[in-house]
Design an enzyme around this catalytic site. Structure first.
Site, PDB file in Angstrom:
ATOM      1  N   ASP A  45       0.851  -1.186   0.000  1.00  0.00           N
ATOM      2  CA  ASP A  45       0.000   0.000   0.000  1.00  0.00           C
ATOM      3  C   ASP A  45       0.889   1.240   0.000  1.00  0.00           C
ATOM      4  OD1 ASP A  45      -3.221   0.510   0.986  1.00  0.00           O
ATOM      5  OD2 ASP A  45      -1.818   2.203   1.109  1.00  0.00           O
ATOM      6  N   ILE A  46       0.484   2.255  -0.785  1.00  0.00           N
ATOM      7  CA  ILE A  46       1.283   3.479  -0.910  1.00  0.00           C
ATOM      8  C   ILE A  46       1.251   4.302   0.383  1.00  0.00           C
ATOM      9  CG2 ILE A  46      -0.520   5.051  -1.780  1.00  0.00           C
ATOM     10  CD1 ILE A  46       1.447   5.921  -3.960  1.00  0.00           C
ATOM     11  N   ASN A  63     -12.653  -3.347   2.736  1.00  0.00           N
ATOM     12  CA  ASN A  63     -13.535  -2.184   2.808  1.00  0.00           C
ATOM     13  C   ASN A  63     -14.474  -2.221   1.605  1.00  0.00           C
ATOM     14  OD1 ASN A  63     -12.254  -1.188   5.123  1.00  0.00           O
ATOM     15  ND2 ASN A  63     -10.699  -0.140   3.904  1.00  0.00           N
ATOM     16  N   GLY A  66     -15.744   2.626   3.690  1.00  0.00           N
ATOM     17  CA  GLY A  66     -14.487   3.359   3.498  1.00  0.00           C
ATOM     18  C   GLY A  66     -13.711   2.961   2.263  1.00  0.00           C
ATOM     19  N   GLN A  67     -14.382   2.333   1.305  1.00  0.00           N
ATOM     20  CA  GLN A  67     -13.687   1.942   0.069  1.00  0.00           C
ATOM     21  C   GLN A  67     -13.400   3.176  -0.772  1.00  0.00           C
ATOM     22  OE1 GLN A  67     -15.796  -0.947  -2.326  1.00  0.00           O
ATOM     23  NE2 GLN A  67     -14.094  -1.132  -3.794  1.00  0.00           N
ATOM     24  N   HIS A 121     -10.242  -5.332  -3.285  1.00  0.00           N
ATOM     25  CA  HIS A 121      -8.907  -5.558  -2.718  1.00  0.00           C
ATOM     26  C   HIS A 121      -9.019  -5.996  -1.266  1.00  0.00           C
ATOM     27  CE1 HIS A 121      -9.960  -1.275  -2.477  1.00  0.00           C
ATOM     28  NE2 HIS A 121      -9.352  -1.246  -1.310  1.00  0.00           N
ATOM     29  N   HIS A 124      -6.963  -5.930   2.218  1.00  0.00           N
ATOM     30  CA  HIS A 124      -5.839  -5.350   2.959  1.00  0.00           C
ATOM     31  C   HIS A 124      -5.291  -6.405   3.906  1.00  0.00           C
ATOM     32  CE1 HIS A 124      -6.751  -0.907   2.315  1.00  0.00           C
ATOM     33  NE2 HIS A 124      -7.953  -1.405   2.059  1.00  0.00           N
TER      34      HIS A 124
HETATM   35  P1  5GP Z   1      -9.652   1.333   0.332  1.00  0.00           P
HETATM   36  O1  5GP Z   1      -9.676   2.649   1.054  1.00  0.00           O
HETATM   37  O2  5GP Z   1     -10.365   1.414  -0.993  1.00  0.00           O
HETATM   38  O3  5GP Z   1     -10.037   0.159   1.152  1.00  0.00           O
HETATM   39  O4  5GP Z   1      -8.109   1.084   0.026  1.00  0.00           O
HETATM   40  C1  5GP Z   1      -7.437   1.645  -1.042  1.00  0.00           C
HETATM   41  C2  5GP Z   1      -5.985   1.616  -0.681  1.00  0.00           C
HETATM   42  O5  5GP Z   1      -5.236   1.861  -1.860  1.00  0.00           O
HETATM   43  C3  5GP Z   1      -5.579   2.696   0.330  1.00  0.00           C
HETATM   44  O6  5GP Z   1      -5.049   2.072   1.489  1.00  0.00           O
HETATM   45  C4  5GP Z   1      -4.544   3.526  -0.419  1.00  0.00           C
HETATM   46  O7  5GP Z   1      -3.485   3.945   0.393  1.00  0.00           O
HETATM   47  C5  5GP Z   1      -4.091   2.591  -1.519  1.00  0.00           C
HETATM   48  N1  5GP Z   1      -3.662   3.248  -2.737  1.00  0.00           N
HETATM   49  C6  5GP Z   1      -4.288   4.290  -3.370  1.00  0.00           C
HETATM   50  N2  5GP Z   1      -3.596   4.634  -4.472  1.00  0.00           N
HETATM   51  C7  5GP Z   1      -2.520   3.795  -4.543  1.00  0.00           C
HETATM   52  C8  5GP Z   1      -1.438   3.659  -5.479  1.00  0.00           C
HETATM   53  O8  5GP Z   1      -1.328   4.370  -6.484  1.00  0.00           O
HETATM   54  N3  5GP Z   1      -0.536   2.683  -5.239  1.00  0.00           N
HETATM   55  C9  5GP Z   1      -0.619   1.873  -4.133  1.00  0.00           C
HETATM   56  N4  5GP Z   1       0.340   0.966  -3.978  1.00  0.00           N
HETATM   57  N5  5GP Z   1      -1.629   1.966  -3.234  1.00  0.00           N
HETATM   58  C10 5GP Z   1      -2.564   2.919  -3.437  1.00  0.00           C
END
Ligand code: 5GP
Ligand code: ZN
Length: 112
Positions: free
Chosen positions: A29-30, A85, A91-92, A98, A100
């Protein structure tokens, strides 16, 4: 389709694979929320867990098993958390399913 995680899976946005097989791809994750924060995504575009169908059940199980394998390989012997999520209330923020994998520190409960 303009999907960030599809581009990561295709390689048009570079990333380092932490695990991959015919069904899924995993990368860091970034914006890590724990010392280990890995995302496991299906190669196939599915918008969210809410959009997954009965046909996707083996795939979803495979992604969770892949997360457990990454945790084992990464030495998370004290435990970890696996989260999907889903939707706005969940919180998606990226609309490509995906998982986590979070670990490497004690995680509190309940989440925010
Ligand atoms: P969500 O909030 O949808 O459950 O998770 C999305 C995740 O993707 C977040 O934890 C966010 O930090 C990660 N993310 C968003 N953009 C990027 C990216 O460009 N590269 C990577 N490696 N992770 C990302
Ligand atoms: Zn996608």
């Amino acid at each position: 389709m303009n999907c960030l995680f599809c581009k990561i899976v295709e390689g048009s946005i570079p990333s380092k694979a932490l695990y991959q097989d015919e069904l899924c791809y995993a990368f860091a994750d970034i914006n890590p929320q724990a010392p280990t924060h890995v995302l496991v995504v299906p190669r196939q575009h599915i918008s969210s867990l809410a959009e997954a169908t009965d046909n996707d059940t083996p795939l979803v199980g495979h992604m969770v098993s892949a997360a457990a394998e990454i945790a084992r390989a990464g030495g998370l012997s004290k435990g970890y958390r696996v989260v999907i999520n889903t939707g706005d209330d969940g919180g998606q923020t990226v609309d490509h399913l995906h998982v986590h994998l979070l670990g490497g520190r004690p995680l509190t409960w309940p989440p925010g």
